[in-house]
Design a protein around this motif. Structure first.
Motif, mmCIF file in Angstrom:
data_model
loop_
_atom_site.group_PDB
_atom_site.id
_atom_site.type_symbol
_atom_site.label_atom_id
_atom_site.label_comp_id
_atom_site.label_asym_id
_atom_site.label_seq_id
_atom_site.Cartn_x
_atom_site.Cartn_y
_atom_site.Cartn_z
ATOM 1 N N ARG A 175 -2.416 10.971 -3.847
ATOM 2 C CA ARG A 175 -2.021 9.548 -3.742
ATOM 3 C C ARG A 175 -2.700 8.741 -4.432
ATOM 4 N NH1 ARG A 175 1.328 6.460 0.025
ATOM 5 N NH2 ARG A 175 2.179 8.279 0.880
ATOM 6 N N ARG A 192 3.156 1.539 -0.261
ATOM 7 C CA ARG A 192 4.423 1.289 0.533
ATOM 8 C C ARG A 192 5.679 1.382 -0.479
ATOM 9 N NH1 ARG A 192 5.522 -1.630 5.374
ATOM 10 N NH2 ARG A 192 7.636 -1.565 4.541
ATOM 11 N N ASP A 195 6.005 4.890 -1.680
ATOM 12 C CA ASP A 195 6.758 5.617 -0.831
ATOM 13 C C ASP A 195 8.298 5.433 -1.171
ATOM 14 O OD1 ASP A 195 4.528 6.645 0.629
ATOM 15 O OD2 ASP A 195 4.794 5.030 2.081
ATOM 16 N N THR A 199 11.426 8.380 -2.173
ATOM 17 C CA THR A 199 12.767 8.284 -1.315
ATOM 18 C C THR A 199 13.691 8.336 -2.631
ATOM 19 O OG1 THR A 199 11.820 7.359 0.610
ATOM 20 C CG2 THR A 199 14.242 7.107 0.037
ATOM 21 N N ASN A 215 5.990 15.487 1.328
ATOM 22 C CA ASN A 215 4.804 14.702 1.692
ATOM 23 C C ASN A 215 3.693 15.298 2.324
ATOM 24 O OD1 ASN A 215 3.282 12.374 2.408
ATOM 25 N ND2 ASN A 215 4.376 11.773 4.177
ATOM 26 N N TYR A 221 1.769 13.774 -2.686
ATOM 27 C CA TYR A 221 3.006 14.490 -2.709
ATOM 28 C C TYR A 221 3.026 15.714 -3.552
ATOM 29 C CZ TYR A 221 4.940 10.413 -0.664
ATOM 30 O OH TYR A 221 5.275 9.196 0.228
#
Length: 225
Positions: A175, A192, A195, A199, A215, A221
């Motif tokens: 990450r 954020r 993420d 999605t 995750n 990831y």
């Protein structure tokens, strides 16, 4: 060697001139526009290589301008300059299709580094191969994801994030490493935002059940297919 053209949209005359002159000392060609309307017309006529957009501008704000640009150009890098610091504002900028943001006040050195990073990534994109992801074909140079007879355009950042996931297939994509590589920092706001992009990629890859973006809590990831 021709100079790289930057479109700079900034409604504060003094700040705009300072940024323009600083970039020109680094051998960039800068098109300074005082509002969003002028910036959009200049973009269509001059074909710059990168956009640096103030968010709060008269007539047309930076977010609206970026949306209009993205409707006709999915690949040009966009950097937002903003006094806004709310998480939702930063995430909105990325969701619109922005590639990076700088909070005012900022240093010129930081802006120049971020511009060069985005230009270098764009150059890498042009030489990348077409990749197979399960039943999907990922055309990285064109930033398009193909599934059977349909295709989905990807934003600049979605394409680069997916590219790195594919390159690290079945391995954990760190990450912190990818945040620093694609966003230039690994702070709370960019985490954020990442993420949100993960999605979006999951939704775009949902037609093939064998594809998963897992995750790995605390690490990053992993793309599995």
């Amino acid at each position: 060697m021709s100079k790289t053209t930057i479109l700079l949209a900034e409604d504060e005359p003094a700040l705009g001139q300072i940024i323009k002159e600083s970039l020109e000392t680094r051998d960039f060609n800068v098109l300074l526009c005082e509002n969003g309307d002028i910036a959009f017309e200049t973009y269509k006529k001059q074909a710059p290589k990168i956009l640096v957009l103030d968010v709060m501008m008269p007539k047309k704000d930076g977010f609206t301008l970026a949306k209009e640009v993205r409707a006709i150009d999915n690949s040009i890098p966009i950097i937002f300059l903003t006094a806004k610091s709310q998480t939702k504002d930063v995430v909105e900028g990325f969701n619109i299709g922005g590639n990076d943001y700088l909070k005012k006040p900022f240093s010129m050195e930081e802006l120049i580094v971020r511009i060069n990073n985005l230009l270098n990534r764009t150059q890498v994109q042009k030489t990348a191969d077409i990749l197979e992801i399960g039943s999907y074909t990922f055309d990285f140079p064109k930033q398009i994801l193909h599934f059977e007879s349909s295709e989905q355009p990807l934003t600049h950042r979605e394409a680069h994030l997916l590219f790195h996931l594919v390159q690290n297939k079945n391995k954990v994509l760190d990450r912190s490493l990818i945040l620093n590589k694609l966003w230039g920092t690994d702070d709370f706001f960019t985490a954020r935002s990442m993420d949100v992009f993960i999605t979006k990629l999951r939704k775009k890859l949902k037609e093939d059940d064998s594809i998963q973006i897992i995750n790995v809590r605390g690490f990053g990831y992993k793309l599995v297919f």
